[in-house]
Design an enzyme around this catalytic site. Structure first.
Site, PDB file in Angstrom:
ATOM      1  CE  LYS A  65      -2.086  -1.480   3.795  1.00  0.00           C
ATOM      2  NZ  LYS A  65      -1.554  -2.691   3.783  1.00  0.00           N
ATOM      3  CB  THR A  66       3.601   2.571   2.170  1.00  0.00           C
ATOM      4  OG1 THR A  66       2.682   2.191   3.286  1.00  0.00           O
ATOM      5  CG2 THR A  66       4.558   3.441   2.295  1.00  0.00           C
ATOM      6  CG  ASP A 110       0.223   3.979   6.591  1.00  0.00           C
ATOM      7  OD1 ASP A 110      -0.603   3.038   6.271  1.00  0.00           O
ATOM      8  OD2 ASP A 110       1.609   3.371   6.639  1.00  0.00           O
ATOM      9  CB  THR A 159      -4.405  -3.300   7.891  1.00  0.00           C
ATOM     10  OG1 THR A 159      -4.770  -2.573   9.202  1.00  0.00           O
ATOM     11  CG2 THR A 159      -2.960  -3.277   7.346  1.00  0.00           C
ATOM     12  NE  ARG A 218       6.518  -4.341   5.811  1.00  0.00           N
ATOM     13  CZ  ARG A 218       5.237  -3.832   6.189  1.00  0.00           C
ATOM     14  NH1 ARG A 218       4.372  -4.273   6.736  1.00  0.00           N
ATOM     15  NH2 ARG A 218       4.991  -2.791   5.790  1.00  0.00           N
TER      16      ARG A 218
HETATM   17  N1  ATP Z   1       4.448  -5.727  -5.637  1.00  0.00           N
HETATM   18  C1  ATP Z   1       5.640  -5.420  -5.276  1.00  0.00           C
HETATM   19  N2  ATP Z   1       6.752  -5.588  -6.020  1.00  0.00           N
HETATM   20  C2  ATP Z   1       7.895  -5.684  -5.229  1.00  0.00           C
HETATM   21  N3  ATP Z   1       8.148  -5.412  -4.087  1.00  0.00           N
HETATM   22  C3  ATP Z   1       6.919  -5.324  -3.221  1.00  0.00           C
HETATM   23  C4  ATP Z   1       5.854  -5.114  -3.793  1.00  0.00           C
HETATM   24  N4  ATP Z   1       4.710  -4.830  -2.932  1.00  0.00           N
HETATM   25  C5  ATP Z   1       5.534  -4.504  -1.655  1.00  0.00           C
HETATM   26  N5  ATP Z   1       6.783  -4.888  -1.971  1.00  0.00           N
HETATM   27  C6  ATP Z   1       7.774  -4.824  -0.834  1.00  0.00           C
HETATM   28  O1  ATP Z   1       7.340  -5.111   0.365  1.00  0.00           O
HETATM   29  C7  ATP Z   1       7.556  -4.051   1.286  1.00  0.00           C
HETATM   30  C8  ATP Z   1       6.346  -3.565   2.134  1.00  0.00           C
HETATM   31  O2  ATP Z   1       5.549  -2.926   1.153  1.00  0.00           O
HETATM   32  P1  ATP Z   1       4.820  -1.687   1.842  1.00  0.00           P
HETATM   33  O3  ATP Z   1       5.368  -0.800   2.936  1.00  0.00           O
HETATM   34  O4  ATP Z   1       4.197  -0.871   0.576  1.00  0.00           O
HETATM   35  O5  ATP Z   1       3.315  -2.589   2.379  1.00  0.00           O
HETATM   36  P2  ATP Z   1       2.225  -1.983   3.129  1.00  0.00           P
HETATM   37  O6  ATP Z   1       0.996  -2.510   2.587  1.00  0.00           O
HETATM   38  O7  ATP Z   1       2.270  -0.497   3.279  1.00  0.00           O
HETATM   39  O8  ATP Z   1       2.015  -2.533   4.676  1.00  0.00           O
HETATM   40  P3  ATP Z   1       1.695  -1.854   6.150  1.00  0.00           P
HETATM   41  O9  ATP Z   1       0.177  -2.251   5.850  1.00  0.00           O
HETATM   42  O10 ATP Z   1       2.151  -2.735   6.953  1.00  0.00           O
HETATM   43  O11 ATP Z   1       1.929  -0.407   6.159  1.00  0.00           O
HETATM   44  C9  ATP Z   1       8.229  -2.931   0.396  1.00  0.00           C
HETATM   45  O12 ATP Z   1       9.337  -2.289   1.000  1.00  0.00           O
HETATM   46  C10 ATP Z   1       8.663  -3.578  -0.731  1.00  0.00           C
HETATM   47  O13 ATP Z   1       9.883  -3.736  -0.697  1.00  0.00           O
HETATM   48 MG    MG Z   2       2.435   1.066   4.792  1.00  0.00          MG
END
Ligand code: ATP
Ligand code: MG
Length: 340
Positions: A65-66, A110, A159, A218
């Protein structure tokens, strides 16, 4: 006042994930539908020379998401200012953030479901009409002033999409729901990350890590880092499936990638409730987690992987869940029509 809010959050966020985080749609693997829709919205907005519509991203932790929010900023060629729901304590904090934006900039909130209701209400007019009516002074002197805001884009991440109020939800033009990644997508992510971490890995090695990553990039990246340590010290810096397996087994990482809470949920349904059906509330009390979190964060993966089923009467353990709990499934779980 407002600077520290976004700065502390940025710093925390920047620390671990940044190196491996894809910075453009091109590097973002998987989530085809979400990607395609966002790309289309970006292209349309750019053609019209307009800011992007507000976006809400939902889905379990660690799915991107981030990452997608920063990719949107990059694709639109705008700044992203990041903060998080619980950090915005007062309407004045929100006002400070919003007035510091330029036209088209993205404000990323977030954990938007954890924003206080009183602050959330100010967001409504900000999102819809790009104005903010703020009360100043108190008692007899109280009056409201109207702040004009630049046309900005709000990107909210959560989430727990079920906890977003209807008025807030309805103000987002673009809804993106992220889902768990399949094994092949995760394998590609592991391979890409290994390249960035400068460790050699073969397809089977990447597949082994992918399989144990709970559908989550992640986790895949975290496991890769641990396996890299092992490979560096014991295997000439090359990750094969054998090395990945040895390293992950040494770290007690479950072969199916389940985490502690996943296993507790399964054990509870199987051992305490004899395989179910059991209501979400009873599971929640038993494992000491909120029902909403179980439903939105843990359960989707357990259902996707076939460990539990949702029925009208409650959650039911499948034969593979019984097996994981170290027990033999009773007839009713093997042939559901007999029991449920
Ligand atoms: N589609 C993707 N391709 C490659 N790497 C990814 C992808 N999605 C996520 N990642 C990797 O996973 C890590 C976590 O992703 P991210 O921080 O965007 O998750 P999030 O959904 O924001 O989690 P949270 O809900 O905990 O904030 C990122 O640092 C990235 O390295
Ligand atoms: Mg995030």
């Amino acid at each position: 006042m407002t600077q520290p809010i976004s700065e502390t959050f940025n710093q925390r966020n920047a620390s671990l994930d940044n190196k491996l985080r894809p910075s453009s749609f091109r590097d973002f693997i998987g989530q085809e539908k979400v990607r395609e829709r966002l790309l289309l919205c970006v292209e349309a907005a750019r053609q019209r020379n307009e800011p992007l519509d507000h976006v809400i991203m939902s889905g379990p932790p660690g799915l991107g998401k981030t990452t997608l929010c920063y990719i949107l900023g990059d694709a639109m060629g705008v700044q992203v200012k990041a903060t998080s729901g619980p950090v915005i304590e007062k309407p004045a904090d929100l006002a400070g953030l919003l007035t510091s934006l330029n036209r088209g900039d993205i404000l990323f909130i977030d954990e938007i479901h954890r924003m206080q209701r009183t602050v959330e209400e100010y967001l409504y007019s900000a999102m819809e009409d790009f104005v903010l009516d703020i009360m100043i002074d108190q008692g007899a002197n109280a009056r409201s002033i109207r702040l004009e805001l630049p046309r900005f884009t709000l990107v909210g991440a959560t989430t727990r999409s079920g906890l977003i109020s209807a008025p807030l939800r309805s103000r987002f033009g673009i809804t993106s729901r992220l889902d768990y990644y399949n094994a092949e997508e995760l394998r590609q992510i592991v391979t890409r990350s290994a390249g960035l971490l400068e460790v050699s890995i073969d397809n089977d090695g990447a597949a082994e890590i992918a399989r144990r990553s709970r559908g989550t990039p992640r986790i895949a990246n975290n496991l890769l880092r641990r396996v890299r340590d092992y490979a560096q010290v014991r295997a000439g810096n090359h990750i094969s499936s054998d090395i990945a397996d040895k390293a992950l087994t040494m770290l007690d990482i479950d072969a199916g990638g389940l985490d502690e809470m996943d296993k507790r949920i399964i054990n509870t349904i199987v051992c305490k409730f004899n395989g179910g059906p059991v209501g979400l509330g009873s599971i929640a009390v038993s494992v000491g987690e909120e029902p909403d979190t179980i439903e939105e964060v843990y359960e989707p993966y357990l259902i996707q992987e076939g460990y539990i089923k949702r029925t009208q009467k409650g959650r039911v353990a499948t034969p593979i869940a019984w097996k994981l709990a170290g027990l033999e499934a009773p007839e009713a779980a093997i042939q559901p029509e007999l029991g449920f």
